[in-house]
Design a protein around this motif. Structure first.
Motif, PDB file in Angstrom:
ATOM      1  N   PRO A 138      17.716  23.663  35.905  1.00  0.00           N
ATOM      2  CA  PRO A 138      17.095  22.500  36.552  1.00  0.00           C
ATOM      3  C   PRO A 138      18.543  21.471  37.098  1.00  0.00           C
ATOM      4  O   PRO A 138      18.272  20.374  37.977  1.00  0.00           O
ATOM      5  N   PHE A 139      19.660  21.653  36.550  1.00  0.00           N
ATOM      6  CA  PHE A 139      20.921  20.694  36.573  1.00  0.00           C
ATOM      7  C   PHE A 139      21.996  21.438  37.357  1.00  0.00           C
ATOM      8  O   PHE A 139      22.906  20.883  37.477  1.00  0.00           O
ATOM      9  N   GLU A 140      21.753  22.484  37.726  1.00  0.00           N
ATOM     10  CA  GLU A 140      22.778  23.278  38.552  1.00  0.00           C
ATOM     11  C   GLU A 140      23.304  22.650  39.897  1.00  0.00           C
ATOM     12  O   GLU A 140      22.096  22.112  40.551  1.00  0.00           O
ATOM     13  N   PRO A 141      24.341  22.606  40.435  1.00  0.00           N
ATOM     14  CA  PRO A 141      25.549  23.563  39.777  1.00  0.00           C
ATOM     15  C   PRO A 141      26.334  22.519  38.823  1.00  0.00           C
ATOM     16  O   PRO A 141      26.156  21.431  39.010  1.00  0.00           O
ATOM     17  N   LEU A 142      26.758  23.233  37.829  1.00  0.00           N
ATOM     18  CA  LEU A 142      27.507  22.604  36.854  1.00  0.00           C
ATOM     19  C   LEU A 142      28.996  22.752  36.836  1.00  0.00           C
ATOM     20  O   LEU A 142      29.429  23.257  38.071  1.00  0.00           O
ATOM     21  N   LEU A 143      29.667  22.836  35.987  1.00  0.00           N
ATOM     22  CA  LEU A 143      31.034  22.896  36.184  1.00  0.00           C
ATOM     23  C   LEU A 143      31.574  24.315  36.602  1.00  0.00           C
ATOM     24  O   LEU A 143      31.009  25.402  35.954  1.00  0.00           O
TER      25      LEU A 143
END
Length: 365
Positions: A138-143
């Motif tokens: 649910p929180f992508e994109p990430l690092l």
């Protein structure tokens, strides 16, 4: 109205001491101690005394002032791990992971490697190294350049030969996945490839560290040299505190990183009162009580598999939620995570208390 991110137990806590919690529905035996936070159980007297003494003098000063407890606690953590180095205090374990990520980015270029089943926290940086797709998606994109590999020494060696690695994050015992110690052949591969390529190793000891597994840190059960060790949970004695321990590396200059509240003076005092009691005598007790607990669990009909070390155990069963409910009815609080039951009792739990828990959990298959 509270944000609905937790599924709270149907209890109102009135008082708690040691492994016992008094509630509006009676007394319960606690097998997970605030998810591994309360190393010496609820309302530990020495911790309370340290908190009262410190807060009676001051509760917050900011990082424009140096607290002597920060120096003392730093040295204690270094003595338990690498002997020499430096410590950056945080408010939590996930913030310790963030500090480790920033340190690696400052020191080296390349990919950040984590492993299937790893859990390193829920902030955006830490979440980039937490494997669970349910938590991440649910929180992508990430690092960018964050890679997950299977728990295979062969696969890791091949990846290391073909990619530039900046840092490798290991949970010596994967806690959130259900208490799974890393395979020895993977740890050997990581150590071997580190000698060849020089990447940094981060040992996530947020849950497994501070005597929980029968050594000061779980990575010390193996031939593994960590450059950074992250701690949280138990280090604050029940108050918010975490730390990144840097062994042989000095990543941060003045202004590179910081926190308004960390290290909080009261949390430092609580942490010092806890960590100064973590010695070889406590370790021996954890080993003895862990083995006693394991032997008792082996006799329970509903347990299919036992994993872990010391007083960090994971139990597989056909229906962990049903077992949790049956235990609740008999006055025992169990924690279910990763499809398994996770036991993280207070490190000073007595043999008699272990036997009482085992007796209540003996309810057939």
């Amino acid at each position: 109205m509270l944000s609905r991110v937790y599924d709270a137990l149907p209890l109102k806590v009135e008082r708690a001491h040691g492994v016992r919690i008094s509630t509006d529905k009676g007394e319960f035996l606690d097998t997970f101690a605030g998810i591994g936070v309360l190393a010496f159980g609820h309302t530990d007297e020495k911790t309370i005394e340290a908190i009262k003494e410190k807060i009676g003098r001051f509760s917050h000063t900011s990082n424009y002032f140096l607290d002597e407890d920060a120096i003392s606690l730093s040295q204690m953590l270094l003595n338990m791990s690498c002997g020499e180095g430096e410590v950056f205090f945080t408010n939590s374990g996930t913030e310790a992971t963030e500090a480790a990520i920033k340190a690696i980015r400052k020191l080296r270029r390349g990919k950040l490697v984590s492993f299937e089943g790893n859990f390193h926290g829920r902030t955006m940086g830490a979440l980039s190294l937490t494997h669970s797709p349910k938590l991440r998606t649910p929180f992508e994109p990430l690092l960018p350049d964050s890679i997950f590999l299977p728990l295979s020494g062969r696969v890791f060696e091949e990846f290391a030969r073909n990619n530039e690695i900046a840092g490798v994050f290991v949970e010596p015992v994967q806690g959130n996945s259900g208490v799974y110690p890393l395979p020895e052949e993977l740890i050997e591969a990581i150590s071997s490839m580190k000698e060849k390529y020089g990447f940094l190793i981060v040992a996530d000891e947020i849950q497994s560290g501070l005597c929980r597994t029968g050594d000061f840190f779980a990575y010390q059960h193996h031939d593994l040299r960590a450059d950074i060790i992250t701690v949280g949970k138990a280090v604050g004695g029940g108050l918010p505190l975490g730390a990144a321990i840097f062994c042989g590396v000095r990543p941060f200059a003045i202004g590179d990183h910081g926190s308004t509240f960390a290290p909080n003076p009261v949390s430092l005092a609580a942490g010092k009162s806890v960590v100064e009691r973590m010695d070889t005598t406590l370790l021996e007790g954890v080993k003895i009580k862990g083995e006693h607990l394991r032997l008792g669990i082996e006799k329970l009909a509903w347990v299919k598999e036992i994993r872990g070390r010391g007083l960090m155990l994971g139990l597989s069963t056909h229906d962990p939620v049903r077992i949790k409910e049956k235990a609740f009815d008999r006055g025992v609080l169990l924690n279910v995570t990763g499809g398994s039951i996770r036991l993280l009792p207070a490190l000073n739990i007595s043999i008699d208390e272990i036997d009482e828990i085992l007796e209540r959990l003996d309810f057939g298959g």
